[in-house]
Design a protein around this motif. Structure first.
Motif, PDB file in Angstrom:
ATOM      1  N   ALA A   1       0.858  -1.184   0.000  1.00 51.41           N
ATOM      2  CA  ALA A   1       0.000   0.000   0.000  1.00 51.41           C
ATOM      3  C   ALA A   1       0.893   1.232   0.000  1.00 51.41           C
ATOM      4  CB  ALA A   1      -0.926   0.008   1.214  1.00 51.41           C
ATOM      5  N   ASN A   2       0.349   2.342  -0.550  1.00 52.12           N
ATOM      6  CA  ASN A   2       1.128   3.571  -0.539  1.00 52.12           C
ATOM      7  C   ASN A   2       1.006   4.246   0.831  1.00 52.12           C
ATOM      8  OD1 ASN A   2      -1.494   4.487  -0.762  1.00 52.12           O
ATOM      9  ND2 ASN A   2      -1.009   6.086  -2.255  1.00 52.12           N
ATOM     10  N   PRO A   3       1.895   5.201   1.153  1.00 53.33           N
ATOM     11  CA  PRO A   3       1.893   5.798   2.499  1.00 53.33           C
ATOM     12  C   PRO A   3       0.576   6.467   2.863  1.00 53.33           C
ATOM     13  CG  PRO A   3       3.947   6.283   1.354  1.00 53.33           C
ATOM     14  CD  PRO A   3       3.038   5.662   0.357  1.00 53.33           C
ATOM     15  N   GLY A   4      -0.094   7.102   1.887  1.00 57.18           N
ATOM     16  CA  GLY A   4      -1.358   7.763   2.190  1.00 57.18           C
ATOM     17  C   GLY A   4      -2.421   6.778   2.638  1.00 57.18           C
ATOM     18  N   PHE A   5      -2.482   5.614   2.010  1.00 50.35           N
ATOM     19  CA  PHE A   5      -3.451   4.605   2.423  1.00 50.35           C
ATOM     20  C   PHE A   5      -3.136   4.126   3.835  1.00 50.35           C
ATOM     21  CE2 PHE A   5      -5.113   0.362   2.904  1.00 50.35           C
ATOM     22  CZ  PHE A   5      -6.363   0.421   2.293  1.00 50.35           C
ATOM     23  N   ALA A   6      -1.841   3.880   4.116  1.00 53.23           N
ATOM     24  CA  ALA A   6      -1.454   3.418   5.448  1.00 53.23           C
ATOM     25  C   ALA A   6      -1.810   4.455   6.514  1.00 53.23           C
ATOM     26  CB  ALA A   6       0.046   3.110   5.476  1.00 53.23           C
ATOM     27  N   LEU A   7      -1.611   5.753   6.210  1.00 53.58           N
ATOM     28  CA  LEU A   7      -1.905   6.808   7.173  1.00 53.58           C
ATOM     29  C   LEU A   7      -3.390   6.876   7.486  1.00 53.58           C
ATOM     30  CD1 LEU A   7      -0.980   9.261   8.836  1.00 53.58           C
ATOM     31  CD2 LEU A   7      -1.271  10.643   6.745  1.00 53.58           C
ATOM     32  N   ARG A   8      -4.221   6.826   6.461  1.00 48.08           N
ATOM     33  CA  ARG A   8      -5.662   6.978   6.672  1.00 48.08           C
ATOM     34  C   ARG A   8      -6.297   5.700   7.227  1.00 48.08           C
ATOM     35  NH1 ARG A   8      -8.305  10.139   1.645  1.00 48.08           N
ATOM     36  NH2 ARG A   8     -10.052  10.135   3.137  1.00 48.08           N
ATOM     37  N   ALA A   9      -5.644   4.553   6.950  1.00 40.42           N
ATOM     38  CA  ALA A   9      -6.225   3.301   7.442  1.00 40.42           C
ATOM     39  C   ALA A   9      -5.784   2.963   8.854  1.00 40.42           C
ATOM     40  CB  ALA A   9      -5.856   2.153   6.494  1.00 40.42           C
ATOM     41  N   SER A  10      -4.541   3.378   9.223  1.00 40.94           N
ATOM     42  CA  SER A  10      -4.017   2.979  10.533  1.00 40.94           C
ATOM     43  C   SER A  10      -3.511   4.141  11.370  1.00 40.94           C
ATOM     44  CB  SER A  10      -2.874   1.974  10.341  1.00 40.94           C
ATOM     45  OG  SER A  10      -1.766   2.606   9.704  1.00 40.94           O
ATOM     46  N   GLY A  11      -3.381   5.329  10.796  1.00 42.50           N
ATOM     47  CA  GLY A  11      -2.857   6.464  11.532  1.00 42.50           C
ATOM     48  C   GLY A  11      -1.357   6.597  11.462  1.00 42.50           C
ATOM     49  N   ASP A  12      -0.676   5.695  10.772  1.00 40.08           N
ATOM     50  CA  ASP A  12       0.782   5.726  10.670  1.00 40.08           C
ATOM     51  C   ASP A  12       1.165   5.513   9.211  1.00 40.08           C
ATOM     52  OD1 ASP A  12       3.497   5.592  10.898  1.00 40.08           O
ATOM     53  OD2 ASP A  12       3.541   3.772  12.137  1.00 40.08           O
ATOM     54  N   ALA A  13       1.798   6.533   8.612  1.00 40.11           N
ATOM     55  CA  ALA A  13       2.157   6.419   7.195  1.00 40.11           C
ATOM     56  C   ALA A  13       3.206   5.358   6.956  1.00 40.11           C
ATOM     57  CB  ALA A  13       2.654   7.771   6.674  1.00 40.11           C
ATOM     58  N   ALA A  14       4.006   5.026   7.978  1.00 36.32           N
ATOM     59  CA  ALA A  14       5.056   4.023   7.819  1.00 36.32           C
ATOM     60  C   ALA A  14       4.596   2.636   8.232  1.00 36.32           C
ATOM     61  CB  ALA A  14       6.292   4.423   8.631  1.00 36.32           C
ATOM     62  N   ALA A  15       3.316   2.471   8.550  1.00 38.96           N
ATOM     63  CA  ALA A  15       2.815   1.171   9.012  1.00 38.96           C
ATOM     64  C   ALA A  15       2.851   0.157   7.876  1.00 38.96           C
ATOM     65  CB  ALA A  15       1.399   1.316   9.547  1.00 38.96           C
ATOM     66  N   THR A  16       3.154  -1.063   8.243  1.00 33.66           N
ATOM     67  CA  THR A  16       3.149  -2.166   7.275  1.00 33.66           C
ATOM     68  C   THR A  16       1.802  -2.869   7.352  1.00 33.66           C
ATOM     69  OG1 THR A  16       5.516  -2.478   7.543  1.00 33.66           O
ATOM     70  CG2 THR A  16       4.290  -4.284   6.556  1.00 33.66           C
ATOM     71  N   LEU A  17       1.017  -2.744   6.314  1.00 36.29           N
ATOM     72  CA  LEU A  17      -0.329  -3.323   6.311  1.00 36.29           C
ATOM     73  C   LEU A  17      -0.376  -4.682   5.629  1.00 36.29           C
ATOM     74  CD1 LEU A  17      -2.394  -0.130   5.408  1.00 36.29           C
ATOM     75  CD2 LEU A  17      -1.828  -1.025   7.667  1.00 36.29           C
ATOM     76  N   ALA A  18       0.774  -5.192   5.168  1.00 35.01           N
ATOM     77  CA  ALA A  18       0.789  -6.480   4.467  1.00 35.01           C
ATOM     78  C   ALA A  18       0.229  -7.566   5.372  1.00 35.01           C
ATOM     79  CB  ALA A  18       2.207  -6.832   4.036  1.00 35.01           C
ATOM     80  N   GLY A  19      -0.681  -8.354   4.818  1.00 37.98           N
ATOM     81  CA  GLY A  19      -1.293  -9.452   5.556  1.00 37.98           C
ATOM     82  C   GLY A  19      -2.610  -9.096   6.202  1.00 37.98           C
ATOM     83  N   GLN A  20      -3.012  -7.803   6.193  1.00 39.06           N
ATOM     84  CA  GLN A  20      -4.285  -7.407   6.775  1.00 39.06           C
ATOM     85  C   GLN A  20      -5.399  -7.497   5.736  1.00 39.06           C
ATOM     86  OE1 GLN A  20      -4.540  -4.023   9.344  1.00 39.06           O
ATOM     87  NE2 GLN A  20      -2.315  -3.952   9.716  1.00 39.06           N
ATOM     88  N   ASP A  21      -6.604  -7.743   6.222  1.00 37.78           N
ATOM     89  CA  ASP A  21      -7.762  -7.850   5.344  1.00 37.78           C
ATOM     90  C   ASP A  21      -8.121  -6.464   4.816  1.00 37.78           C
ATOM     91  OD1 ASP A  21      -9.963  -8.632   3.994  1.00 37.78           O
ATOM     92  OD2 ASP A  21     -11.201  -9.032   5.740  1.00 37.78           O
TER      93      ASP A  21
END
Length: 827
Positions: free
Chosen positions: A216-236
């Motif tokens: 995912a790109n950083p903007g998606f990670a920020l809006r989905a989890s609150g952290d632009a550097a979060a690793t969302l791999a493996g999440q539904d």
């Protein structure tokens, strides 16, 4: 079912005992009334009692023996045990019958196929057959790579012997993964391009077939989890979003406080598929766009600004994307889309329907209007582009909202290079298959021609010129030799003819054939010859190279004759140019060819001014029996379609490459055709000229004749001709019909000076027989007769003191060859 059968058998003994007891009483009574003897009746009754006791004892022992054995196999349990995702498993018996298989095997190969007879190409079938033989013999075997009949899928497999009596083979197949189209997208999303998308208000995620996020790109990670550097791999992916009663999509973390999103689904499947893949078949690129994107401060939609932003964004994507408005007019398209539709130089037409053939225009226009005006949705359709009408492509369509005038997103992968490579592979495969067929037909036909030519020679020995039959026999022999030349052309195309390669300079060959070419071309066609300096030597058969030049020159001459009316009048019809060039490895590397290996080459260029070759004919010119000439034109090969196919075979068998193209003229039309032959430069030592001839002639001149010959040939007509020819030459000939008979003749004490044998025979072939004979007679020379190439046979048969005579041969030729071999052996 087995339990039920066992329970029924347990309930039967008591009623059956009553029936048996009644039958015994009745039979004893009948004996009493029939014999009226108490002694006979007692003896009968005693015998029945003894038989009953023995049967009871066996009945008591039978369950014990059954308990010690194994129950019959329950294949339903076996199928459940072998059910694995991503691995096809099948079990076959010794008759290669399919006993059971899991669902992956049925899905990949079908329930109607059993290993080793699977729907794969010919080479893979041979690999499977060899794997089965090795598994039955050694216990296990591996099939490295298998290719489906259409070339779309590849597998690796193995076979292992199993079962109580080792009467079954367990086959396992795994699919060899193709290149993951999502890897490149994942890298882009994680890099600067992903940040660019976020700045443009587009949040992107790469979602696998299982619905889990892969990148995912950083903007998606920020809006989905609150952290632009979060690793969302493996999440539904779906768990990070929510929808309201109006089916508007929001980020789950933002809730209704966030901005509604527009979801664009871009499938990443095979670009050549007839339909776009579903979400469970291939990874997907999910794009989320704010529904307010492009709305200015005053609340009005700034269409021009939105379009400009979209154009910058779409232009940076590697996928072919384009946008249309609600009326179906193009708004923008990125370079990848223009390349995919073949409009890179022409620009974008007004409507998408202008890109497809006439038959698909209406359906595409209706689809664009439907996606542009209805609810936001996505789909795909198969269309045929106007530039490539023979190759249908899958065009993705998605309705988008909130992007100003943009209403429909069109996606199309640029598969130009992939399509070109597929066509090259298909053409090479077809040429190889036709070559194998032509070689097999020529080999079998050579046996027939050997018999015809041999019998003609034997009949000519009994007739003299002037006899009534002499001319007829000569005519039969002449036509047989003509047929033999046709088989040589077929063998040349299939790269199975016998070559006599020498290290030579290409300009020397051109010089030798130049005088002949001038006579073939005539006075109205000019011949120009140009040579580069410092040309490297090549290793090839000089006679076959002359044949290449002559065939290309005759083909060019006929083309210039056909083009003469367009040139006007009876003046000079054209020019044929023969040129040799030096091409270094640096030049090949700069060419960037996927076909020619990097190295030094000496190149022969044959160019004419005959108007060129039509594009629809250019891809077929090297196929055997394909011709555009009328029968009887173009010399001995004219009208047969074997001239250029012979050139192709000779060049390929010499280790070279040949290409054909058109030379553009001043008005943009083709001026003529150009054939370019690449021959690799020979870097080894150059042998002294004439050394081979001196070695072969001296022993034959010293041989005085006579000897014992073992002749092994499975074709009756060839064996009869060879026997008569050698007998007339003074040899004692022992004939055998196959390799087993030939080996038995030597094993039974036969003394022979030479073995003359065919190569391919049923049962034991010639090389196997020769190796077996050499173990008993290590110095016995062997002369092989075959229609295949001598170099090919020598590379496959590693036997000392082995000689070769090609079919078809005459009576005089086989006699002289046998004398030459015996002379060399006795020297």
């Amino acid at each position: 079912m087995n339990g039920k059968a066992m329970s029924l058998s347990a309930q039967r003994p008591f009623p059956m005992l009553l029936v048996l007891a009644a039958a015994l009483v009745v039979s004893i009574a009948l004996v009493w009334f029939a014999s009226a003897s108490a002694l006979a009746t007692a003896a009968y009754a005693g015998g029945l009692v003894a038989l009953g006791a023995g049967a009871a004892m066996l009945a008591r022992q039978r369950p014990a023996r059954e308990a010690e054995g194994f129950a019959a196999p329950d294949w339903a349990v076996t199928v459940a045990a072998i059910e694995r995702e991503g691995e096809a498993i099948a079990i076959t018996d010794r008759a290669n019958r399919l006993t059971c298989a899991n669902s992956s095997f049925v899905q990949w190969f079908g329930a109607g196929h059993a290993p080793p007879n699977l729907p794969v190409d010919r080479a893979s079938l041979e690999v499977l057959a060899r794997t089965a033989r090795e598994a039955w013999r050694d216990g296990s075997a591996v099939a490295s790579e298998l290719v489906s009949g259409a070339g779309q899928h590849r597998w690796s497999g193995s076979a292992e012997r199993a079962g109580r009596g080792e009467d079954y083979l367990v086959w396992r197949f795994t699919r060899i993964a193709e290149a993951d189209t999502g890897v490149e997208i994942a890298a882009l999303l994680a890099g600067p391009f992903g940040k660019l998308l976020s700045r443009a208000g587009i949040e992107a995620a790469l979602v696998g077939t299982d619905g889990m996020i892969r990148a995912a790109n950083p903007g998606f990670a920020l809006r989905a989890s609150g952290d632009a550097a979060a690793t969302l791999a493996g999440q539904d992916y779906v768990s990070l979003l929510r929808s309201d009663e109006r089916d508007r999509i929001y980020f789950a973390r933002e809730g209704r406080r966030g901005v509604p999103q527009v979801l664009v689904h871009v499938p990443l499947g095979d670009p050549d598929a007839q339909r776009a893949p579903n979400a469970d078949e291939a990874p997907s690129l999910m794009l989320l766009l704010d529904s307010g994107l492009g709305i200015g401060a005053g609340g009005d939609v700034s269409d021009q600004a939105a379009t400009a932003d979209l154009e910058a964004l779409v232009g940076a994507l590697p996928l072919g994307l384009a946008m249309t408005d609600r009326d179906g007019r193009f708004l923008l398209a990125n370079p990848a889309f223009l390349r995919a539709v073949g409009s890179e130089d022409k620009g974008l037409p007004p409507f998408p329907s202008d890109l497809v053939v006439k038959e698909d225009k209406g359906a595409l226009a209706d689809a664009v209007r439907r996606f542009g005006r209805g609810p936001a949705s996505h789909g795909d359709m198969a269309v045929r582009l106007r530039e490539t009408p023979d190759d249908p492509v899958s065009l993705g369509l998605a309705g988008v909202r909130g992007l100003g005038d943009a209403a429909v997103l069109l996606s199309l992968a640029d598969s130009t290079e992939e399509t070109r490579l597929k066509r090259q592979v298909a053409q090479a495969t077809k040429m190889q298959a036709v070559g194998q067929l032509a070689g097999g037909v020529a080999h079998d036909f050579n046996n027939v021609l050997t018999a015809i030519i041999g019998y003609c020679d034997l009949m000519l020995l009994r007739h003299t010129p002037g006899d009534s039959d002499y001319d007829d026999i000569q005519q039969i022999r002449a036509n047989s030799n003509r047929a033999a030349s046709l088989t040589r052309q077929l063998l040349a195309f299939s790269r199975q003819q016998t070559l006599r390669p020498e290290v030579l300079q290409l300009p020397d060959v051109v010089s030798e054939v130049s005088q002949l070419l001038k006579r073939l071309l005539g006075e109205k066609i000019a011949l120009k010859v140009r040579h580069d300096r410092d040309l490297g030597p090549v290793r090839a058969d000089p006679q076959q190279l002359e044949q290449v030049i002559v065939n290309l020159a005759v083909n060019a001459r006929d083309a210039m004759h056909s083009n003469a009316p367009r040139r006007g009048g009876d003046s000079a019809m054209g020019t044929l140019t023969l040129a040799t060039r030096k091409v270094t490895s640096r030049d090949v590397r700069r060419m960037g060819s996927d076909i020619i290996p990097i190295g030094d080459y000496t190149v022969l260029v044959v160019q004419d001014t005959g108007g060129g070759i039509p594009p629809d004919v250019l891809s077929k010119i090297f196929e055997p029996f394909f011709t555009t000439k009328e029968p009887g034109r173009g010399g001995s090969m004219g009208g047969t379609g074997l001239g250029l196919s012979t050139v192709y075979g000779i060049v390929k068998q010499s280790g070279g490459f040949i290409f054909a193209d058109n030379v553009p003229g001043p008005a943009g039309q083709p001026e003529g055709a150009r054939f370019t032959v690449y021959l690799p430069v020979h870097h080894g030592a150059i042998p002294a000229a004439g050394s081979r001839a001196g070695e072969g002639d001296a022993p034959a001149s010293q041989w005085s004749g006579g000897g014992r010959i073992l002749l092994v040939e499975d074709e009756d007509m060839v064996r009869a001709v060879a026997e008569r020819a050698l007998t007339r030459a003074g040899y004692t000939v022992t004939c055998c019909a196959d390799g087993e008979e030939g080996l038995a003749a030597v094993a039974n004490g036969g003394e022979f000076d030479l073995v003359v044998s065919d190569v391919v025979m049923p049962g034991m072939d010639g090389p196997a027989m020769a190796r077996a004979i050499r173990r008993a007679k290590p110095d016995l020379p062997v002369l092989f007769m075959s229609g295949y190439a001598e170099e090919q046979l020598r590379s496959e048969i590693d036997i000392e003191a082995m000689y070769f005579i090609p079919k078809p041969f005459s009576v005089q030729q086989i006699g002289a060859k046998v004398g030459e071999v015996l002379g060399a052996a006795k020297a």
